[in-house]
Design an enzyme around this catalytic site. Structure first.
Site, PDB file in Angstrom:
ATOM      1  N   LYS A   1       0.824  -1.214   0.000  1.00 56.64           N
ATOM      2  CA  LYS A   1       0.000   0.000   0.000  1.00 56.64           C
ATOM      3  C   LYS A   1       0.854   1.258   0.000  1.00 56.64           C
ATOM      4  O   LYS A   1       0.488   2.265  -0.597  1.00 56.64           O
ATOM      5  CB  LYS A   1      -0.955   0.004   1.193  1.00 56.64           C
ATOM      6  CG  LYS A   1      -2.090  -0.975   1.025  1.00 56.64           C
ATOM      7  CD  LYS A   1      -3.251  -0.650   1.927  1.00 56.64           C
ATOM      8  CE  LYS A   1      -4.402  -1.610   1.650  1.00 56.64           C
ATOM      9  NZ  LYS A   1      -5.539  -1.372   2.531  1.00 56.64           N
TER      10      LYS A   1
ATOM     11  N   LYS B   1      -5.588  -9.666  -9.043  1.00 54.13           N
ATOM     12  CA  LYS B   1      -6.713 -10.008  -8.184  1.00 54.13           C
ATOM     13  C   LYS B   1      -7.929  -9.171  -8.589  1.00 54.13           C
ATOM     14  O   LYS B   1      -7.778  -7.996  -8.940  1.00 54.13           O
ATOM     15  CB  LYS B   1      -6.283  -9.667  -6.751  1.00 54.13           C
ATOM     16  CG  LYS B   1      -7.216 -10.102  -5.669  1.00 54.13           C
ATOM     17  CD  LYS B   1      -6.571  -9.853  -4.307  1.00 54.13           C
ATOM     18  CE  LYS B   1      -7.650  -9.639  -3.260  1.00 54.13           C
ATOM     19  NZ  LYS B   1      -7.124  -9.438  -1.926  1.00 54.13           N
TER      20      LYS B   1
ATOM     21  N   LYS C   1     -12.197  -3.556  -7.473  1.00 55.23           N
ATOM     22  CA  LYS C   1     -12.907  -2.402  -7.988  1.00 55.23           C
ATOM     23  C   LYS C   1     -11.933  -1.457  -8.689  1.00 55.23           C
ATOM     24  O   LYS C   1     -12.176  -0.992  -9.795  1.00 55.23           O
ATOM     25  CB  LYS C   1     -13.581  -1.697  -6.808  1.00 55.23           C
ATOM     26  CG  LYS C   1     -14.284  -0.394  -7.123  1.00 55.23           C
ATOM     27  CD  LYS C   1     -15.741  -0.596  -7.416  1.00 55.23           C
ATOM     28  CE  LYS C   1     -16.402   0.679  -7.926  1.00 55.23           C
ATOM     29  NZ  LYS C   1     -16.092   1.875  -7.154  1.00 55.23           N
TER      30      LYS C   1
END
Ligand code: TRP
Ligand code: SF4
Length: 329
Positions: A111, A191, A194
């Site tokens: 991240k 993966k 959204k």
């Protein structure tokens, strides 16, 4: 019954990845445990998001989860930020957490790489909040996907550290892995998510699902209809593995290897089987959309129950630490 805790981020529409990776598993085991399921909005605000649409997203996720078959009578689905104990316990756990362990977390490193413009302390502290989520309710069983195992092991470490310093308080939680393999997106590479725009949403209509499936990548060796393929390397076949009955899967695989069926035939079969999963979810969603007040009320009641349990844990924690728990239940 053992206590089960799991969380899901309100980052947008529920999709097949969420369903097969987590939610279906929750539904399957919901009667075997005393279940807490949390919409973890405090985790979600560690990355870029739009406050204007966020409240709506949280409620939509609750509707979606109930549409997937969570039982509002038997599970406690609640919104994390409605229970102050999560942040309260996070601070306490911060004081028994070595900084180095947080810096080593795989998800933090990923991240931080993706959000270079905003590497905030919340992103680093994310696993501590997650440990607090579970342990606030003395959760023992934590159903998650493979990518969360490191965080659950970390939570167990924190429980041990707290217990050895202040006396036995928390159980040692265990990850309970989903059997389904990781669901890849329509690109067949990353993966399903959204943000990658490679998803099939649970509320996509049959037409929309077909628009997405028809151009989706298959085994590149099948250039012509007459070229045989290898289902094992085809992402479409991965989807068959989760929705198509075993016997039909064999037929599809055989048809692919012998060029007996074309990719479009294969995708049409998949569409049929996929809609058998999505149709009932979409029907329940329609029904629940007309009962928004009822859903809101269930969430409110669950929030109140969770605040009570959480307050009990916090009193115990603070007493053990020599802090003064001035507030009582
Ligand atoms: N970090 C989890 C995820 O991204 C979500 C989560 C937050 C969670 N708190 C949790 C999962 C507690 C299990 C238990 O999927
Ligand atoms: Fe993939 Fe099906 Fe085409 Fe085989 S027939 S390559 S499994 S889409």
């Amino acid at each position: 019954m053992k206590i089960l805790f799991s969380g899901i981020q309100p980052t947008g529409l529920l999709h097949l990845g969420n369903y097969f990776g987590a939610v279906r598993n929750w539904v399957d085991i919901q009667y075997d445990y005393s279940c807490y399921f949390s919409i973890v909005d405090l985790h979600a605000v560690t990355i870029q998001y739009d406050p204007k649409v966020f409240v709506g997203q949280i409620f939509e996720l609750a509707l979606g989860l109930y549409s997937c078959g969570l039982d509002p009578e038997k599970t406690k689905l609640f919104i994390q930020s409605e229970v102050p104990g999560h942040a309260d316990l996070t601070w306490i756990f911060n004081t028994v957490t070595p900084l180095g362990e947080l810096e080593r977390m795989t998800q933090f490193k990923d991240k931080a790489r993706q959000n270079r413009q905003n590497i905030n302390v919340g992103l680093l502290d994310y696993p501590v909040l997650q440990a607090a989520d579970i342990l606030l309710y003395k959760g023992e069983v934590v159903p998650v996907g493979q990518d969360q195992v490191q965080h659950i092991e970390f939570a167990r470490e924190i429980a041990r550290k707290f217990n050895s310093r202040y006396g036995r308080t928390f159980p040692e939680c265990q990850a309970k892995l989903t059997k389904t393999p990781r669901i890849l997106g329509l690109d067949g590479e990353s993966k399903m998510s959204k943000s990658q725009d490679n998803y099939i949403a649970l509320l996509d209509s049959r037409d929309v699902v077909w628009e997405k499936l028809a151009p989706a990548k298959t085994d590149p060796a099948r250039v012509r209809r007459t070229d045989p393929g290898t289902p094992e390397i085809c992402n479409i076949f991965n989807y068959h593995k989760v929705v198509t009955p075993e016997e039909e899967q064999q037929e599809v695989a055989e048809g692919c290897r012998t060029a007996g069926i074309g990719c479009l035939d294969c995708k049409k079969k998949l569409l049929g089987n996929l809609m058998k999963v999505l149709d009932p979810i979409q029907e329940r969603y329609q029904e629940l959309s007309g009962k928004r007040d009822y859903v809101r009320q269930v969430l409110d009641e669950n929030g109140a129950k969770c605040r009570k349990t959480a307050a009990g844990t916090m009193i115990e924690v603070k007493e053990k630490m020599g802090l003064n728990p001035v507030w009582k239940i």
